[in-house]
Design an enzyme around this catalytic site. Structure first.
Site, PDB file in Angstrom:
ATOM      1  N   GLU A  62     -16.136   4.139 -24.464  1.00  0.00           N
ATOM      2  CA  GLU A  62     -15.309   3.061 -24.998  1.00  0.00           C
ATOM      3  C   GLU A  62     -16.058   2.368 -26.137  1.00  0.00           C
ATOM      4  O   GLU A  62     -15.742   1.247 -26.506  1.00  0.00           O
ATOM      5  CB  GLU A  62     -14.908   2.069 -23.912  1.00  0.00           C
ATOM      6  CG  GLU A  62     -16.032   1.497 -23.081  1.00  0.00           C
ATOM      7  CD  GLU A  62     -15.527   0.551 -22.001  1.00  0.00           C
ATOM      8  OE1 GLU A  62     -15.169  -0.589 -22.360  1.00  0.00           O
ATOM      9  OE2 GLU A  62     -15.489   0.944 -20.827  1.00  0.00           O
ATOM     10  N   CYS A  99     -14.353   2.350 -18.203  1.00  0.00           N
ATOM     11  CA  CYS A  99     -15.532   2.939 -17.575  1.00  0.00           C
ATOM     12  C   CYS A  99     -15.230   4.182 -16.755  1.00  0.00           C
ATOM     13  O   CYS A  99     -16.153   4.844 -16.285  1.00  0.00           O
ATOM     14  CB  CYS A  99     -16.208   1.902 -16.678  1.00  0.00           C
ATOM     15  SG  CYS A  99     -16.694   0.397 -17.539  1.00  0.00           S
ATOM     16  N   HIS A 123     -19.497   2.752  -9.300  1.00  0.00           N
ATOM     17  CA  HIS A 123     -19.646   2.262 -10.664  1.00  0.00           C
ATOM     18  C   HIS A 123     -20.262   0.872 -10.578  1.00  0.00           C
ATOM     19  O   HIS A 123     -19.762   0.004  -9.855  1.00  0.00           O
ATOM     20  CB  HIS A 123     -18.273   2.216 -11.338  1.00  0.00           C
ATOM     21  CG  HIS A 123     -18.225   1.368 -12.567  1.00  0.00           C
ATOM     22  ND1 HIS A 123     -19.051   1.583 -13.653  1.00  0.00           N
ATOM     23  CD2 HIS A 123     -17.458   0.290 -12.877  1.00  0.00           C
ATOM     24  CE1 HIS A 123     -18.784   0.680 -14.587  1.00  0.00           C
ATOM     25  NE2 HIS A 123     -17.826  -0.117 -14.142  1.00  0.00           N
TER      26      HIS A 123
END
Length: 386
Positions: A79, A111, A233
């Protein structure tokens, strides 16, 4: 035929900021960062580094002449792309010296996109078991100086090869994906820095984890006690802890203790680097493998999340001698140079970003294998450090 991750590597910038020093400069109690957020250090990005150079550096750690010959596709998740049209993967392919006959694509969904790359790569390998797909997650997390999100900045890249008969992690067939159109985090085209609704984003993250894991349980019959580790994550390390505790609740049996210990091991590298966006889950995996009680035959659960929002839960089994398929992250982190807060702020403001002017950067203090040397005629200039 088994398909999964064969090799995994990580690269970051050669500089870092001690968050105790940042806390003092911002007149904040250091424990708000060290304990409340769960971060200790943060990668600092010099003007000579961007998503291209970081991604290429991570992939370089995997490269051998034989591997270069087998790579059929490069999927780069980011990103922090450097062009609205041209894929970051094109630049990286050239810097690595890969064949002209290589498919290159850039993927975007906050993400989450590196996990999308892994799933796409599985399909490509299934159709051509002799091929290797290189998946890279590379990003620079920016929220602005002296902002609430400043402490959750970071930078770095992971690179993975997806193959048949993998030597690191064989991926199970079942995975569960969920998506919704939400505004918990976003970065408008006109802004270099991200915008985030922090409390809302945290709750969405937890909800997506619980929902995808519950559906995974329904589809497989596996319970959380069947996993040796659940990996997350980690935009900041406390986020993974909140998700795991939402699942475990008050349980304090040997299975829940094992999962909590595995989480702690998986947080160590993120605590030293900061937010990687697309690479964060896989740095968590690397951290568990090198700091936890990882052993062949263990089943690992992986939760990938990207704001906006998309999440996926999937799993895999560790293979014999998996430790030989990783780079030594701790050794790499130990070579970094600490910068002062003033030096960090200068680097932050000196990045090329959305500027349209010609510029040349001094690369003499950057030991990285690849450089962004500047911009000329609206074209970014990259160079191999030889």
């Amino acid at each position: 035929m088994q398909i999964g991750i064969d090799k995994l590597s990580f690269a970051t910038t050669p500089f870092y900021l001690d968050l105790v020093e940042l806390a003092r400069a911002r007149d904040v109690d250091p424990n708000k960062y060290l304990i409340g957020i769960g971060q200790e250090k943060q990668a600092v990005v010099p003007p000579t580094q961007d998503a291209v150079t970081l991604g290429a550096a991570a992939a370089l750690k995997l490269m051998t002449p034989a591997l270069k010959e087998r790579i059929s596709t490069v999927l780069v998740a980011t990103e922090s792309g450097v062009d609205n049209s041209k894929a970051t993967a094109v630049y990286i392919k050239r810097l690595l010296g890969l064949s002209r006959f290589t498919r290159v694509v850039e993927l975007k969904e906050a993400c989450y996109a590196a996990t999308a790359g892994v799933m796409m790569a599985k399909g490509l390998v299934a159709t051509d078991p002799q091929s290797v797909v290189l998946v890279i997650g590379t990003d620079i997390a920016r929220y602005g100086l002296n902002t609430p999100g400043e402490v959750t900045q970071g930078a770095g890249a992971v690179a993975m090869t997806i193959t048949a008969n993998p030597r690191l992690l064989s991926l199970d067939q079942v995975s569960v994906t969920a998506s919704d159109d939400l505004m918990d985090f976003w970065r408008p085209l006109y802004s270099e820095d991200a915008m985030v609704d922090g409390k809302y984003s945290t709750q969405v993250y937890i909800d997506f984890f619980l929902q995808t894991f519950e559906r995974y349980q329904e589809m497989t019959g596996r319970q959380w006690a069947d996993f040796d580790a659940l990996l997350f994550h980690l935009p900041f390390t406390k986020m993974g802890k909140k998700a795991l505790e939402a699942l475990l609740g008050d349980h304090d049996d040997p299975d829940s203790q094992r999962l909590r210990a595995a989480l702690t091991a998986s947080q160590q590298y993120c605590r030293q680097v900061g937010n990687l966006y697309t690479g964060s889950l896989y740095l968590s995996l690397l951290s568990y493998l090198q700091n936890g009680q990882a052993r062949p035959g263990q089943r690992l659960g992986l939760f990938s999340y990207g704001s906006g929002a998309e999440g996926e839960f999937y799993s895999g089994v560790l293979q014999p001698n998996f430790e030989n398929q990783l780079n030594d992250v701790a050794a790499d982190l130990a070579t970094r140079q600490q910068l002062s807060v003033a030096e960090y702020e200068k680097s932050f403001n000196g990045q090329l970003g959305l500027a349209d002017t010609d510029v040349s950067f001094d690369t003499s203090k950057d030991p990285s294998p690849f450089w962004l040397t500047g911009q000329g005629g609206h074209q970014r200039q990259y160079q191999v450090n030889q």
